[in-house]
Design a protein around this motif. Sequence first.
Motif, PDB file in Angstrom:
ATOM      1  N   GLU A 124      -5.289  -3.957  -4.669  1.00 26.20           N
ATOM      2  CA  GLU A 124      -4.312  -2.877  -4.717  1.00 26.20           C
ATOM      3  C   GLU A 124      -4.474  -2.062  -6.002  1.00 26.20           C
ATOM      4  N   SER A 125      -4.791  -2.724  -7.113  1.00 22.11           N
ATOM      5  CA  SER A 125      -5.046  -2.012  -8.371  1.00 22.11           C
ATOM      6  C   SER A 125      -6.246  -1.088  -8.236  1.00 22.11           C
ATOM      7  N   VAL A 126      -7.271  -1.548  -7.527  1.00 23.65           N
ATOM      8  CA  VAL A 126      -8.454  -0.714  -7.297  1.00 23.65           C
ATOM      9  C   VAL A 126      -8.071   0.498  -6.456  1.00 23.65           C
ATOM     10  N   ARG A 127      -7.303   0.277  -5.393  1.00 23.66           N
ATOM     11  CA  ARG A 127      -6.909   1.376  -4.511  1.00 23.66           C
ATOM     12  C   ARG A 127      -6.030   2.397  -5.235  1.00 23.66           C
ATOM     13  N   SER A 128      -5.172   1.919  -6.135  1.00 23.66           N
ATOM     14  CA  SER A 128      -4.260   2.816  -6.847  1.00 23.66           C
ATOM     15  C   SER A 128      -4.885   3.417  -8.102  1.00 23.66           C
ATOM     16  N   ARG A 129      -6.144   3.085  -8.350  1.00 22.80           N
ATOM     17  CA  ARG A 129      -6.897   3.595  -9.501  1.00 22.80           C
ATOM     18  C   ARG A 129      -6.286   3.172 -10.838  1.00 22.80           C
ATOM     19  N   SER A 130      -5.685   1.994 -10.863  1.00 22.15           N
ATOM     20  CA  SER A 130      -5.193   1.427 -12.121  1.00 22.15           C
ATOM     21  C   SER A 130      -6.115   0.315 -12.600  1.00 22.15           C
ATOM     22  N   PHE A 131      -7.316   0.321 -12.072  1.00 24.37           N
ATOM     23  CA  PHE A 131      -8.377  -0.626 -12.431  1.00 24.37           C
ATOM     24  C   PHE A 131      -9.402   0.170 -13.225  1.00 24.37           C
ATOM     25  N   ASP A 132      -9.449  -0.012 -14.549  1.00 19.55           N
ATOM     26  CA  ASP A 132     -10.334   0.768 -15.411  1.00 19.55           C
ATOM     27  C   ASP A 132     -11.734   0.164 -15.428  1.00 19.55           C
ATOM     28  N   LYS A 133     -12.725   0.996 -15.174  1.00 21.80           N
ATOM     29  CA  LYS A 133     -14.120   0.562 -15.264  1.00 21.80           C
ATOM     30  C   LYS A 133     -14.872   1.543 -16.152  1.00 21.80           C
ATOM     31  N   ILE A 134     -15.368   1.051 -17.268  1.00 19.59           N
ATOM     32  CA  ILE A 134     -16.145   1.890 -18.172  1.00 19.59           C
ATOM     33  C   ILE A 134     -17.584   1.372 -18.217  1.00 19.59           C
ATOM     34  N   TYR A 135     -18.498   2.282 -18.034  1.00 24.00           N
ATOM     35  CA  TYR A 135     -19.920   1.965 -18.073  1.00 24.00           C
ATOM     36  C   TYR A 135     -20.552   2.659 -19.275  1.00 24.00           C
ATOM     37  N   LEU A 136     -21.627   2.077 -19.763  1.00 26.96           N
ATOM     38  CA  LEU A 136     -22.475   2.758 -20.732  1.00 26.96           C
ATOM     39  C   LEU A 136     -23.790   3.100 -20.042  1.00 26.96           C
ATOM     40  N   ALA A 137     -24.282   4.279 -20.333  1.00 29.79           N
ATOM     41  CA  ALA A 137     -25.555   4.726 -19.767  1.00 29.79           C
ATOM     42  C   ALA A 137     -26.379   5.378 -20.861  1.00 29.79           C
ATOM     43  N   VAL A 138     -27.671   5.182 -20.812  1.00 30.39           N
ATOM     44  CA  VAL A 138     -28.588   5.938 -21.668  1.00 30.39           C
ATOM     45  C   VAL A 138     -29.278   6.951 -20.763  1.00 30.39           C
ATOM     46  N   VAL A 139     -29.137   8.221 -21.114  1.00 30.89           N
ATOM     47  CA  VAL A 139     -29.656   9.289 -20.265  1.00 30.89           C
ATOM     48  C   VAL A 139     -30.690  10.117 -21.013  1.00 30.89           C
ATOM     49  N   HIS A 140     -31.513  10.789 -20.250  1.00 34.20           N
ATOM     50  CA  HIS A 140     -32.439  11.758 -20.825  1.00 34.20           C
ATOM     51  C   HIS A 140     -31.658  13.022 -21.181  1.00 34.20           C
ATOM     52  N   GLY A 141     -31.908  13.555 -22.368  1.00 28.48           N
ATOM     53  CA  GLY A 141     -31.233  14.769 -22.777  1.00 28.48           C
ATOM     54  C   GLY A 141     -29.777  14.528 -23.099  1.00 28.48           C
ATOM     55  N   ALA A 142     -28.966  15.569 -22.919  1.00 27.25           N
ATOM     56  CA  ALA A 142     -27.534  15.475 -23.187  1.00 27.25           C
ATOM     57  C   ALA A 142     -26.802  16.476 -22.309  1.00 27.25           C
ATOM     58  N   PRO A 143     -25.621  16.118 -21.803  1.00 27.74           N
ATOM     59  CA  PRO A 143     -24.843  17.077 -21.021  1.00 27.74           C
ATOM     60  C   PRO A 143     -24.514  18.320 -21.848  1.00 27.74           C
ATOM     61  N   ALA A 144     -24.313  19.443 -21.175  1.00 24.74           N
ATOM     62  CA  ALA A 144     -23.986  20.692 -21.876  1.00 24.74           C
ATOM     63  C   ALA A 144     -22.698  20.567 -22.661  1.00 24.74           C
ATOM     64  N   ALA A 145     -21.719  19.850 -22.111  1.00 23.60           N
ATOM     65  CA  ALA A 145     -20.459  19.592 -22.813  1.00 23.60           C
ATOM     66  C   ALA A 145     -20.457  18.140 -23.273  1.00 23.60           C
ATOM     67  N   SER A 146     -19.928  17.885 -24.462  1.00 27.59           N
ATOM     68  CA  SER A 146     -19.951  16.528 -25.005  1.00 27.59           C
ATOM     69  C   SER A 146     -19.038  15.575 -24.245  1.00 27.59           C
ATOM     70  N   SER A 147     -18.089  16.110 -23.498  1.00 28.05           N
ATOM     71  CA  SER A 147     -17.234  15.280 -22.659  1.00 28.05           C
ATOM     72  C   SER A 147     -16.718  16.133 -21.509  1.00 28.05           C
ATOM     73  N   GLY A 148     -16.256  15.466 -20.462  1.00 29.79           N
ATOM     74  CA  GLY A 148     -15.741  16.235 -19.341  1.00 29.79           C
ATOM     75  C   GLY A 148     -15.556  15.385 -18.109  1.00 29.79           C
ATOM     76  N   ARG A 149     -15.203  16.039 -17.024  1.00 31.47           N
ATOM     77  CA  ARG A 149     -15.019  15.383 -15.735  1.00 31.47           C
ATOM     78  C   ARG A 149     -16.001  15.982 -14.734  1.00 31.47           C
ATOM     79  N   LEU A 150     -16.678  15.105 -14.006  1.00 32.36           N
ATOM     80  CA  LEU A 150     -17.602  15.539 -12.957  1.00 32.36           C
ATOM     81  C   LEU A 150     -16.972  15.252 -11.601  1.00 32.36           C
ATOM     82  N   ARG A 151     -16.995  16.234 -10.741  1.00 34.64           N
ATOM     83  CA  ARG A 151     -16.469  16.086  -9.383  1.00 34.64           C
ATOM     84  C   ARG A 151     -17.507  16.627  -8.412  1.00 34.64           C
TER      85      ARG A 151
END
Length: 252
Positions: free
Chosen positions: A91-118
């Motif tokens: 139920e926590s997963v369904r209600s989006r009250s389950f926090d999951k943070i990942y670390l990734a190493v990517v090539h380059g860098a996003p244009a904005a230092s932070s943001g939301r992707l949809r």
Amino acid sequence: MTASGRPDPSPLLPVLYEDNHLLAVVKPPGILSQADETGESDMVTLLKDDLKVRYGKPGNVYVGLVHRLDRPVGGAMLFAKTSKAASRLSESVRSRSFDKIYLAVVHGAPAASSGRLRHFLRKDAGRNIVTVHEQAVRDAKEAILDYAVAAKRGAYSLVAVKLLTGRSHQIRAQMAAIGCPLVFDRKYGAPPVQGEQDIALWSTSIGISHPVTKEWLTIISRPPASLPWTRFDEADFSGALRLLAHEGGTDR
């Protein structure tokens, strides 16, 4: 025996947290989250076997799958040890009250230092790949994540990602869609790099309200000490977690 008095876990699956209701372990890259038609090793079966051995249980052992990690992804993974805990965590997963943070190493860098992707992701089961779309299309599912760039080292960036939806290959596909494929992720357009290994994506933090005590629980798993992770240091990793940490969370 561990310091808590519990039997020692399998060295293959280091335990990050365990009580009578929950079990959090480090999932190795390359292991399935749950069994499929291939019959290859999966986390649920491995944990059931491990618990049987550790606690000397002759019958069935309950291990409830709460969330999944894509096969190439390693890091923190949480399971329920009772059906009641599984129901409440789901139920926590369904209600989006389950926090999951990942670390990734990517090539380059996003244009904005932070943001939301949809985006909208459509899975091609035959090729085991997802395609990314800016607008809703047939059979596509909405995919949302927040990200923040924690550090840059040469041509690479360390990015913290918080999933707001849980789609197959979501982080891999969405980061590639903005021109920043994960290191070693050739499936999603990463250039070849010498010494290729597991894709540079790690489940590093799970935050959840305990299904019984209701206390906020934060479970941490650091990335492995291998490239490309070793381009960054502990201060980078800790800073990445703070960028997207749940404001009510407390480490345990």
